[in-house]
Scaffold this active site. Sequence first.
Site, PDB file in Angstrom:
ATOM      1  N   ASN A  23       1.105  -1.214  -0.014  1.00 31.06           N
ATOM      2  CA  ASN A  23      -0.116   0.000  -0.112  1.00 31.06           C
ATOM      3  C   ASN A  23       0.957   1.305  -0.127  1.00 31.06           C
ATOM      4  O   ASN A  23       1.524   1.453   0.962  1.00 31.06           O
ATOM      5  CB  ASN A  23      -0.929   0.192   1.326  1.00 31.06           C
ATOM      6  CG  ASN A  23      -1.617   1.352   1.088  1.00 31.06           C
ATOM      7  OD1 ASN A  23      -1.861   1.804   0.485  1.00 31.06           O
ATOM      8  ND2 ASN A  23      -2.637   1.364   2.507  1.00 31.06           N
ATOM      9  N   LYS A  38       0.124   4.145  -0.414  1.00 30.34           N
ATOM     10  CA  LYS A  38      -0.672   5.418   0.283  1.00 30.34           C
ATOM     11  C   LYS A  38      -0.509   6.849  -0.818  1.00 30.34           C
ATOM     12  O   LYS A  38      -0.505   6.328  -1.869  1.00 30.34           O
ATOM     13  CB  LYS A  38      -0.156   5.696   1.723  1.00 30.34           C
ATOM     14  CG  LYS A  38      -0.364   4.367   2.283  1.00 30.34           C
ATOM     15  CD  LYS A  38       0.086   4.683   3.763  1.00 30.34           C
ATOM     16  CE  LYS A  38      -0.057   3.403   4.550  1.00 30.34           C
ATOM     17  NZ  LYS A  38      -0.076   3.626   6.057  1.00 30.34           N
ATOM     18  N   HIS A  80      -9.726   1.311   4.765  1.00 31.29           N
ATOM     19  CA  HIS A  80      -8.251   1.789   5.630  1.00 31.29           C
ATOM     20  C   HIS A  80      -8.579   2.693   6.713  1.00 31.29           C
ATOM     21  O   HIS A  80      -9.344   3.655   6.518  1.00 31.29           O
ATOM     22  CB  HIS A  80      -7.358   2.052   4.816  1.00 31.29           C
ATOM     23  CG  HIS A  80      -5.756   2.254   5.115  1.00 31.29           C
ATOM     24  ND1 HIS A  80      -5.485   3.065   6.114  1.00 31.29           N
ATOM     25  CD2 HIS A  80      -5.113   1.179   4.909  1.00 31.29           C
ATOM     26  CE1 HIS A  80      -4.205   2.593   6.406  1.00 31.29           C
ATOM     27  NE2 HIS A  80      -4.000   1.647   5.903  1.00 31.29           N
ATOM     28  N   GLU A 103      -6.873   5.016   7.526  1.00 29.05           N
ATOM     29  CA  GLU A 103      -6.525   6.426   7.221  1.00 29.05           C
ATOM     30  C   GLU A 103      -7.650   7.026   6.538  1.00 29.05           C
ATOM     31  O   GLU A 103      -7.875   8.200   6.384  1.00 29.05           O
ATOM     32  CB  GLU A 103      -5.243   6.494   6.606  1.00 29.05           C
ATOM     33  CG  GLU A 103      -3.939   6.152   7.390  1.00 29.05           C
ATOM     34  CD  GLU A 103      -2.829   5.420   6.809  1.00 29.05           C
ATOM     35  OE1 GLU A 103      -2.862   5.780   5.442  1.00 29.05           O
ATOM     36  OE2 GLU A 103      -2.022   5.251   7.328  1.00 29.05           O
ATOM     37  N   GLU A 150      -5.470  -4.412  10.813  1.00 28.07           N
ATOM     38  CA  GLU A 150      -4.247  -3.344  10.787  1.00 28.07           C
ATOM     39  C   GLU A 150      -4.765  -2.514  12.308  1.00 28.07           C
ATOM     40  O   GLU A 150      -5.562  -1.381  12.167  1.00 28.07           O
ATOM     41  CB  GLU A 150      -4.595  -2.450   9.588  1.00 28.07           C
ATOM     42  CG  GLU A 150      -4.248  -3.195   8.235  1.00 28.07           C
ATOM     43  CD  GLU A 150      -3.469  -2.343   7.420  1.00 28.07           C
ATOM     44  OE1 GLU A 150      -2.121  -2.628   7.113  1.00 28.07           O
ATOM     45  OE2 GLU A 150      -4.000  -1.170   7.279  1.00 28.07           O
ATOM     46  N   GLY A 168       2.249   2.998  10.585  1.00 29.35           N
ATOM     47  CA  GLY A 168       3.146   4.270  10.551  1.00 29.35           C
ATOM     48  C   GLY A 168       4.078   4.756  11.324  1.00 29.35           C
ATOM     49  O   GLY A 168       4.557   3.844  12.531  1.00 29.35           O
ATOM     50  N   SER A 185       3.366  -1.694  10.427  1.00 31.35           N
ATOM     51  CA  SER A 185       4.811  -1.626  10.952  1.00 31.35           C
ATOM     52  C   SER A 185       5.484  -2.991  10.482  1.00 31.35           C
ATOM     53  O   SER A 185       6.366  -3.546  11.164  1.00 31.35           O
ATOM     54  CB  SER A 185       5.444  -1.354  12.427  1.00 31.35           C
ATOM     55  OG  SER A 185       4.776   0.067  12.480  1.00 31.35           O
TER      56      SER A 185
HETATM   57  P1  13P Z   1       3.119   0.776   7.820  1.00 29.74           P
HETATM   58  O1  13P Z   1       3.699  -0.394   7.042  1.00 29.74           O
HETATM   59  O2  13P Z   1       3.673   2.078   7.303  1.00 29.74           O
HETATM   60  O3  13P Z   1       2.827   0.735   9.294  1.00 29.74           O
HETATM   61  O4  13P Z   1       1.276   1.048   7.205  1.00 29.74           O
HETATM   62  C1  13P Z   1       0.704  -0.306   7.289  1.00 29.74           C
HETATM   63  C2  13P Z   1      -0.613   0.378   6.379  1.00 29.74           C
HETATM   64  O5  13P Z   1      -1.477   1.115   6.853  1.00 29.74           O
HETATM   65  C3  13P Z   1      -0.735  -0.692   5.348  1.00 29.74           C
HETATM   66  O6  13P Z   1      -2.033  -0.263   4.766  1.00 29.74           O
END
Ligand code: 13P
Length: 255
Positions: free
Chosen positions: A11, A13, A98, A100, A168, A174, A216
Amino acid sequence: MKMDKKIIIANWKMNPNSLKEAKTIFNDIKVVASKLQSIQTVICPPFLYLNELTKSYKGHRIKFGAQNIFWEEKGSYTGEISPIMLKNLKTEYVIIGHSERRSLGETDSDINKKIKIALKNDLKVVLCIGEKERDEEGVYLEFLENQIKNALNRVPKESLGKILIAYEPIWAIGAESKETATPLDVYEIVILVRKILSKIYNREVASKIQVLYGGSVNFKNAKELVESGNVEGLLVGRESLNPEKFNKLLKAVSE
Ligand code: 13P
């Protein structure tokens, strides 16, 4: 269900900032991902880069996904992207719900509509669930149950083969996250997810659905999270934008 292939979803983002960089990252990942038989790599770039990347790739080992979708197929919805547009770009997967996006206002009801339209258009859905924090009383377990129930409201069991559930936990996502989930944390939630699905549908359906972990994940913890966490794959953020590290991650899980 134990799948032969582990699924690793990148992902990206809202990264990177240019198509040129996106192509470089993709080409570097491709070198390794296209050789690994036991891994299904799925790249989810920003919408803008999907067209170029899918056009440039002629192999079959890497699939593509979107990070969001709209719940109508066409019409006056300024700024939105429809499932048909994605299908036409050889996109097979779509991440829905997600954390976010939820934090930007996406509701369970939006997520439910998005899942239904994605399934109608034969896209595979990566449904994200995850609690903000854990509490001693286990309120977060109820929270996860409600997220799943609401997202899958009136989704027929025949469609479940096209849904993957990605656990997640927000506290583990993050650069700001102070913790990573342990394989045991993940293992327990995989059992919980299957229990909830058994209640909504039945045990057979529950045992078949693919459950993934994200938050992570890096090349050092990936293999143990998959093996001891008992997941069918991983959803990777930051590490998926660094081809050197992501390729190490792919190789680690494939061994
Ligand atoms: P990170 O791997 O940067 O923690 O993000 C995880 C995530 O949100 C994947 O969709």
